[in-house]
Each structure stands twice: as structure tokens, then as C-alpha cells.
Design a protein around this motif. Structure first.
Motif, short mmCIF file in Angstrom:
data_model
loop_
_atom_site.label_atom_id
_atom_site.label_comp_id
_atom_site.label_asym_id
_atom_site.label_seq_id
_atom_site.Cartn_x
_atom_site.Cartn_y
_atom_site.Cartn_z
N ALA A 179 0.79 -0.94 -0.03
CA ALA A 179 -0.07 -0.19 -0.05
C ALA A 179 0.84 1.16 -0.06
O ALA A 179 1.93 1.27 0.63
CB ALA A 179 -1.12 -0.06 1.20
N GLN A 180 0.56 2.27 -0.70
CA GLN A 180 1.45 3.39 -0.98
C GLN A 180 0.30 4.57 0.09
O GLN A 180 -0.58 4.98 -0.61
CB GLN A 180 1.44 3.94 -2.35
CG GLN A 180 2.34 2.97 -3.11
CD GLN A 180 2.54 3.34 -4.46
OE1 GLN A 180 2.00 4.33 -4.80
NE2 GLN A 180 3.01 2.32 -5.38
N PRO A 181 1.00 4.87 1.02
CA PRO A 181 0.10 6.00 1.90
C PRO A 181 0.01 7.52 1.09
O PRO A 181 1.05 7.74 0.30
CB PRO A 181 1.21 6.08 3.09
CG PRO A 181 2.28 5.04 2.82
CD PRO A 181 2.13 4.51 1.73
N ILE A 182 -1.06 7.72 1.21
CA ILE A 182 -1.21 9.35 0.88
C ILE A 182 -1.36 10.21 2.06
O ILE A 182 -0.89 11.58 1.70
CB ILE A 182 -2.56 9.25 -0.11
CG1 ILE A 182 -2.35 8.49 -1.52
CG2 ILE A 182 -2.92 10.66 -0.37
CD1 ILE A 182 -3.58 8.40 -2.05
N SER A 183 -1.85 9.84 3.02
CA SER A 183 -1.90 10.66 4.06
C SER A 183 -1.46 9.55 5.50
O SER A 183 -2.03 8.66 5.32
CB SER A 183 -3.40 11.02 4.59
OG SER A 183 -3.42 11.69 5.82
N GLY A 184 -0.75 10.04 6.38
CA GLY A 184 -0.23 9.29 7.58
C GLY A 184 -0.52 10.11 8.86
O GLY A 184 0.19 9.91 9.84
N GLY A 185 -1.43 10.78 8.92
CA GLY A 185 -1.57 11.71 10.16
C GLY A 185 -2.64 10.88 10.83
O GLY A 185 -2.43 9.70 11.14
N ARG A 186 -3.55 11.76 11.47
CA ARG A 186 -4.67 11.16 12.38
C ARG A 186 -5.42 10.20 11.62
O ARG A 186 -5.65 8.86 12.18
CB ARG A 186 -5.65 12.15 13.04
CG ARG A 186 -6.52 11.70 13.89
CD ARG A 186 -7.58 12.66 14.26
NE ARG A 186 -8.34 13.29 13.51
CZ ARG A 186 -9.60 12.69 12.81
NH1 ARG A 186 -9.91 11.70 13.50
NH2 ARG A 186 -10.18 13.46 12.06
N THR A 187 -5.55 10.17 10.30
CA THR A 187 -6.20 9.34 9.40
C THR A 187 -5.19 8.83 8.55
O THR A 187 -4.38 9.45 7.89
CB THR A 187 -7.05 9.83 8.68
OG1 THR A 187 -6.85 11.13 8.02
CG2 THR A 187 -8.50 10.37 9.73
N PHE A 188 -5.07 7.43 8.23
CA PHE A 188 -3.95 6.90 7.29
C PHE A 188 -5.01 6.46 5.94
O PHE A 188 -6.02 5.79 6.16
CB PHE A 188 -3.52 5.53 7.99
CG PHE A 188 -3.03 4.94 6.98
CD1 PHE A 188 -1.50 5.13 6.75
CD2 PHE A 188 -3.34 3.71 6.09
CE1 PHE A 188 -0.56 4.33 5.97
CE2 PHE A 188 -2.54 2.96 5.37
CZ PHE A 188 -1.27 3.41 5.15
N VAL A 189 -4.52 7.05 4.84
CA VAL A 189 -5.05 6.75 3.64
C VAL A 189 -4.03 6.25 2.53
O VAL A 189 -2.81 7.15 2.59
CB VAL A 189 -5.92 8.10 3.10
CG1 VAL A 189 -6.50 7.85 1.81
CG2 VAL A 189 -7.03 8.55 4.05
N ALA A 190 -4.43 5.21 2.18
CA ALA A 190 -3.28 4.44 1.07
C ALA A 190 -4.07 4.22 -0.12
O ALA A 190 -5.30 3.83 0.02
CB ALA A 190 -2.73 3.64 1.85
N ILE A 191 -3.45 3.80 -1.24
CA ILE A 191 -3.80 3.12 -2.54
C ILE A 191 -3.02 1.85 -2.31
O ILE A 191 -2.06 1.66 -2.41
CB ILE A 191 -3.63 3.93 -3.79
CG1 ILE A 191 -4.47 5.49 -3.59
CG2 ILE A 191 -4.28 3.31 -5.00
CD1 ILE A 191 -4.43 6.17 -4.76
N ARG A 203 -7.86 7.38 15.83
CA ARG A 203 -8.41 7.56 17.17
C ARG A 203 -9.60 7.02 17.48
O ARG A 203 -10.01 6.62 18.65
CB ARG A 203 -8.75 9.10 17.08
CG ARG A 203 -7.30 10.04 17.23
CD ARG A 203 -7.64 11.49 17.51
NE ARG A 203 -8.55 12.21 16.62
CZ ARG A 203 -8.93 13.40 16.78
NH1 ARG A 203 -8.29 14.18 17.77
NH2 ARG A 203 -9.84 13.96 15.87
N SER A 204 -10.27 6.82 16.51
CA SER A 204 -11.76 6.03 16.58
C SER A 204 -11.94 4.67 16.20
O SER A 204 -12.82 4.03 16.83
CB SER A 204 -12.81 6.65 15.67
OG SER A 204 -12.67 6.27 14.32
N GLY A 205 -10.75 4.10 15.64
CA GLY A 205 -10.76 2.41 15.48
C GLY A 205 -11.42 2.27 14.17
O GLY A 205 -11.56 0.92 14.11
N LEU A 206 -11.86 3.22 13.53
CA LEU A 206 -12.58 2.72 12.22
C LEU A 206 -11.60 2.52 11.20
O LEU A 206 -10.75 3.32 11.04
CB LEU A 206 -13.43 3.93 11.85
CG LEU A 206 -14.48 3.68 10.51
CD1 LEU A 206 -15.20 2.67 10.54
CD2 LEU A 206 -15.17 5.16 10.00
#
Length: 230
Positions: A179-191, A203-206
Motif C-alpha cells: 500500500a502506498q500512503p497518501i496521508s499518515g496523520g490522524r487518518t491513514f489513507v493509502a492506495i 483515534r476512533s478505530g474505524l
């Protein structure tokens, strides 16, 4: 018993006198009237008190009626109790059935970490898997998939609400899979390597993982439209 009586003056005298002591006339013996016979007591027919057969019969009937009445009076109570128990069982089964078909908290509007556009587009149902609690679908005609970014088909989305501290291990697993991260702050988003989108809120576990998009650029377009980057 006889007593001398004067023939002239009818004066009674003693039995030893020869003449009347009152007037000197000769005496005569008067016979006493026979005593009236003593009437025998009249004995009427003896009144025999009738045996209270009818009364005894009535008592028996009353007992039978009371017994039967008690039996009949208990029957409606038993039926009512049985009916109440059946209603209780049906109510419990109905509640369980409704709970089983309710969406989990991850798909409800109360979850603040789910973007509004994604939340309103998802149609979810319970899903049993170690990596997901719900299996959702975004219809192909939804604005999020405009331009055929999902190949013109519905997009499958897997959701899971878990403990936040477990997401670090999930993120590490995604990265190990390419997976290639796009955002790695509070929310992790990757493709992912199959052009799928991976999302985790630490923080929420979702966590959210989509099916395959038409291309990496299509996956990037979905991330921008959905508001997963916040």
C-alpha cells in the motif's frame, strides 16, 4: 263410696247415724256418682321429621358445582399465563432479529470519522470476517463513482470498528502488502497494489477498505471526492 243423706232435708249425715241429725227424718244411702273415667291420653300420629335428602343432595350439587367452577376458573388463568409466555418469547426473538439487521455504529450518522458523502452512499449489511464487521455497497450510479471509476459496477466497501490501538498493526500489514500512503496523520489513507483504497482512523478505530477501481488514478479520484482526506 256411699254416705247417708236425709230424705227430707237432704242433709248429709254420718254413716253411724240412724236419723238425720238436722231434722230427725230417716236417712237414705245416696250412691256417689260414678267417677268419670279418666280419658286415656290421645296419642296422635308421630311426626317424623323427613330426612333432608334434598338438602343433602343440594349440598353435594353445590360441592360439585364449586369444584367444577374452580376447575373452569383456573383454565382461563393458565391460558393467559401461557399466552403471556409466548408473547415474551416472540418479543425476544423479534428484538434479536431486529438487532441482527441493524447497521453497526460504523455506518450510522453518529460516527464522526465517516465522511458524510461516504456515509450516505453506503448500503451495509452484517458481515462475519476477521477483517470486517460489515459489507457495504456503493451503487454504480452514485456521484462518488461518476466517470466509471469503478469500471461501471457497484463498489464493494468493507468496514470494521475496532480498538484504536490495533490499527497500527493493520496499517503495518497494509504497507507490507504494497500500500502506498497518501496521508499518515490522524487518518491513514493509502492506495493498495490492486488499485483499492485503504482508510484507518487511529483515534476512533474505524477502518475501511474498498474493492478494486479501474486504475490508480480512479482510486485517487474517489479519495478526493469522498472526503477521506481530512
Amino acid at each position: 263410696m256411699t254416705q247417708p243423706i236425709c230424705q227430707y232435708c237432704s242433709h248429709p249425715s254420718r254413716s253411724t247415724d240412724a236419723t238425720c241429725a238436722n231434722c230427725g227424718a230417716p236417712l237414705t244411702v245416696a250412691r256417689a256418682a260414678p267417677a268419670a273415667p279418666i280419658a286415656a291420653p290421645t296419642v296422635g300420629p308421630r311426626m317424623v321429621e323427613p330426612i333432608p335428602v334434598a338438602r343433602a343432595g343440594n349440598s353435594l350439587e353445590e360441592r360439585l358445582e364449586s369444584f367444577v367452577g374452580q376447575r373452569h376458573s383456573r383454565r382461563p388463568l393458565r391460558i393467559a399465563l401461557l399466552f403471556t409466555v409466548m408473547l415474551g418469547v416472540l418479543a425476544v426473538l423479534g428484538v434479536r432479529s431486529c438487532v441482527a439487521h441493524l447497521p453497526s455504529l460504523s455506518s450510522l450518522p453518529a460516527v464522526p470519522t465517516m465522511p458524510d458523502m461516504v456515509r450516505s452512499a453506503l448500503n451495509c449489511r452484517p458481515f462475519s470476517s476477521p477483517d470486517a464487521d460489515e459489507k457495504c455497497v456503493i451503487m454504480a450510479n452514485n456521484p462518488l463513482l461518476n466517470g466509471g471509476i469503478a469500471g461501471g459496477a457497484d463498489l464493494t466497501v468493507y468496514l470494521q470498528q475496532g480498538a484504536p490501538d490495533r490499527l497500527q498493526g493493520v496499517i503495518a500489514k497494509w504497507q507490507a502488502q504494497g500500500a502506498q500512503p497518501i496521508s499518515g496523520g490522524r487518518t491513514f489513507v493509502a492506495i493498495g497494489p490492486s488499485a483499492n483504497v485503504m482508510f484507518a482512523d487511529t483515534r476512533s478505530g474505524l477502518r475501511l477498505e474498498t474493492g478494486t477501481f479501474a486504475s490508480r488514478g480512479a482510486a485517487q479520484a474517489f479519495i478526493s471526492r469522498s472526503g477521506l482526506l481530512f
